[in-house]
Design a protein around this motif. Structure first.
Motif, PDB file in Angstrom:
ATOM      1  N   GLU A 272       0.837  -1.196   0.000  1.00 35.06           N
ATOM      2  CA  GLU A 272       0.000   0.000   0.000  1.00 35.06           C
ATOM      3  C   GLU A 272       0.877   1.254   0.000  1.00 35.06           C
ATOM      4  O   GLU A 272       2.061   1.217   0.362  1.00 35.06           O
ATOM      5  CB  GLU A 272      -0.900   0.036   1.249  1.00 35.06           C
ATOM      6  CG  GLU A 272      -1.817  -1.157   1.411  1.00 35.06           C
ATOM      7  CD  GLU A 272      -2.953  -1.171   0.405  1.00 35.06           C
ATOM      8  OE1 GLU A 272      -3.211  -0.098  -0.198  1.00 35.06           O
ATOM      9  OE2 GLU A 272      -3.594  -2.229   0.236  1.00 35.06           O
ATOM     10  N   LEU A 273       0.274   2.364  -0.372  1.00 37.92           N
ATOM     11  CA  LEU A 273       0.934   3.654  -0.274  1.00 37.92           C
ATOM     12  C   LEU A 273       1.036   4.086   1.191  1.00 37.92           C
ATOM     13  O   LEU A 273       0.155   3.772   2.000  1.00 37.92           O
ATOM     14  CB  LEU A 273       0.161   4.719  -1.051  1.00 37.92           C
ATOM     15  CG  LEU A 273       0.173   4.625  -2.575  1.00 37.92           C
ATOM     16  CD1 LEU A 273      -0.940   5.492  -3.163  1.00 37.92           C
ATOM     17  CD2 LEU A 273       1.529   5.073  -3.129  1.00 37.92           C
ATOM     18  N   THR A 274       2.079   4.830   1.513  1.00 37.85           N
ATOM     19  CA  THR A 274       2.245   5.393   2.846  1.00 37.85           C
ATOM     20  C   THR A 274       1.957   6.891   2.778  1.00 37.85           C
ATOM     21  O   THR A 274       2.671   7.624   2.084  1.00 37.85           O
ATOM     22  CB  THR A 274       3.671   5.182   3.370  1.00 37.85           C
ATOM     23  OG1 THR A 274       3.929   3.779   3.464  1.00 37.85           O
ATOM     24  CG2 THR A 274       3.848   5.832   4.738  1.00 37.85           C
ATOM     25  N   PRO A 275       0.921   7.378   3.474  1.00 39.80           N
ATOM     26  CA  PRO A 275       0.629   8.823   3.445  1.00 39.80           C
ATOM     27  C   PRO A 275       1.750   9.624   4.107  1.00 39.80           C
ATOM     28  O   PRO A 275       2.359   9.176   5.081  1.00 39.80           O
ATOM     29  CB  PRO A 275      -0.679   8.940   4.233  1.00 39.80           C
ATOM     30  CG  PRO A 275      -1.241   7.563   4.272  1.00 39.80           C
ATOM     31  CD  PRO A 275      -0.068   6.631   4.258  1.00 39.80           C
ATOM     32  N   VAL A 276       1.994  10.819   3.584  1.00 36.95           N
ATOM     33  CA  VAL A 276       2.965  11.739   4.167  1.00 36.95           C
ATOM     34  C   VAL A 276       2.189  12.779   4.973  1.00 36.95           C
ATOM     35  O   VAL A 276       1.359  13.503   4.406  1.00 36.95           O
ATOM     36  CB  VAL A 276       3.805  12.431   3.081  1.00 36.95           C
ATOM     37  CG1 VAL A 276       4.742  13.456   3.702  1.00 36.95           C
ATOM     38  CG2 VAL A 276       4.597  11.398   2.291  1.00 36.95           C
ATOM     39  N   PRO A 277       2.423  12.868   6.278  1.00 39.10           N
ATOM     40  CA  PRO A 277       1.691  13.870   7.077  1.00 39.10           C
ATOM     41  C   PRO A 277       2.102  15.290   6.683  1.00 39.10           C
ATOM     42  O   PRO A 277       3.284  15.577   6.483  1.00 39.10           O
ATOM     43  CB  PRO A 277       2.106  13.549   8.518  1.00 39.10           C
ATOM     44  CG  PRO A 277       3.407  12.812   8.398  1.00 39.10           C
ATOM     45  CD  PRO A 277       3.346  12.063   7.110  1.00 39.10           C
TER      46      PRO A 277
END
Length: 337
Positions: A272-277
């Motif tokens: 999965e993609l990892t969100p960037v805060p």
């Protein structure tokens, strides 16, 4: 210390944001207003205590002591404004693009250099939190150097809306000069590379409200062999915005799915993609604040001028190359690799 004194030229849509951030900055003062529409000028003067107003920069600069001319006028026909700023020894901060021809923009940069005044361009998208975060993903210890990408911007820009500038409606290449210029600048800034060659096609769909071409498609080669496929339109025939900037790197991908956020990344084998805060921000305003802060710091602390006109010319050369290519020149070379 006297606050940095600004004369604001042009009181259209973008000027509202600049008036707001100038008022908020503790080291800035709005001392002059220039506008050819006398009713609009009177209205803004009533809201701006102590400011001098007039219909030309020559007129206002002769009446008030100032340090900076802030150009919020349409990019076409700025010759007299730049000349007046240079004659008065005023630094120049101009809304993008600096001009609507490369020749004019080059002449403004030369004029400012000869007058010994700084000239910067309001490329505020460089200061978006998502832009800064995206740039950091390409470090060697994260995704590594980018090698190819795809930038898609699909928008129904209703030029009749009261909060939007009207002059793009009659421009020959409104998408390129007013929107793609931001995207080309972002590519150069985020990737840290310069354009080598461009093949492009511009056109206008039957439903477009713009006189000039609202669609741009381009294949862009940058230094180091980085390749980007670009599609941009102001005539996307759905009111929902479509934005996606995907970049393929040595170790994985970076994906920005909204103009002001929705940034994520993945290493090749990630499921999965990892969100960037990202920090909360007010688009258009916080980025203008950050640009203004750096511009003021150039005067106060001697830091490098943000978004200098000399650098902006390289993005304008990309715009001109797209026009030349679409006009039949095929692939247009910009520099050697």
């Amino acid at each position: 210390m006297t606050a940095l004194r600004f004369i604001l030229i042009g009181l259209g849509a973008r000027s509202r944001i600049w008036r707001r951030v100038l008022k908020e900055h503790p080291d800035c003062s709005l001392v002059g207003l220039v506008e050819t529409d006398r009713d609009r000028l009177a209205g803004v003067l009533a809201e701006t205590a102590g400011a001098v107003g007039g219909i030309s920069l020559d007129e206002v600069a002769a009446e008030v002591e100032a340090d900076v001319a802030l150009l919020c006028t349409p990019p076409g026909g700025r010759q007299s404004q730049v000349a007046a700023a240079c004659a008065a020894g005023l630094g120049i901060l101009a809304e993008k693009p600096l001009a609507d021809t490369l020749t004019d923009a080059e002449s403004y940069v030369i004029a400012a250099k000869e007058a010994g005044v700084p000239i910067a361009v309001g490329l505020n998208f460089r200061y978006l939190a998502v832009t800064q975060a995206l740039k950091s993903l390409f470090s060697p210890d994260r995704l590594g150097p980018p090698e190819f990408g795809r930038f898609t911007y699909e928008r129904w820009r209703d030029g009749r809306l009261p909060n939007l500038n009207k002059y793009p409606m009659s421009m020959k290449q409104p998408m390129l000069w007013e929107q793609s210029i931001h995207h080309f600048d972002l590519m150069r800034f985020v990737y840290g590379v310069e354009p080598v060659c461009i093949s492009a096609r511009t056109f206008n769909p039957s439903w477009s409200m713009y006189d000039g071409d609202a669609n741009v498609g381009a294949l862009i080669t940058f230094t180091g062999g980085l390749e980007v496929t670009y599609q941009g339109t102001w005539a996307g025939n759905w009111q929902k915005m479509g934005f996606e900037w995907r970049t393929e790197c040595q170790r994985g991908v970076a994906l920005q799915q909204e103009m002001f956020g929705a940034l994520s990344y993945a290493i090749r084998d990630d499921p999965e993609l990892t969100p960037v805060p990202l920090p909360e921000s007010e688009p258009w305003v916080d980025d203008a604040r950050a640009l203004l802060a750096d511009f003021v710091s150039h005067f106060r602390k001697g830091i490098p001028l943000p978004c200098p006109g000399t650098d902006h010319l390289n993005s304008l050369r990309m715009v001109e190359a797209c026009i030349r290519s679409s006009n039949g020149e095929g692939t247009v070379s910009l520099c050697e690799q």
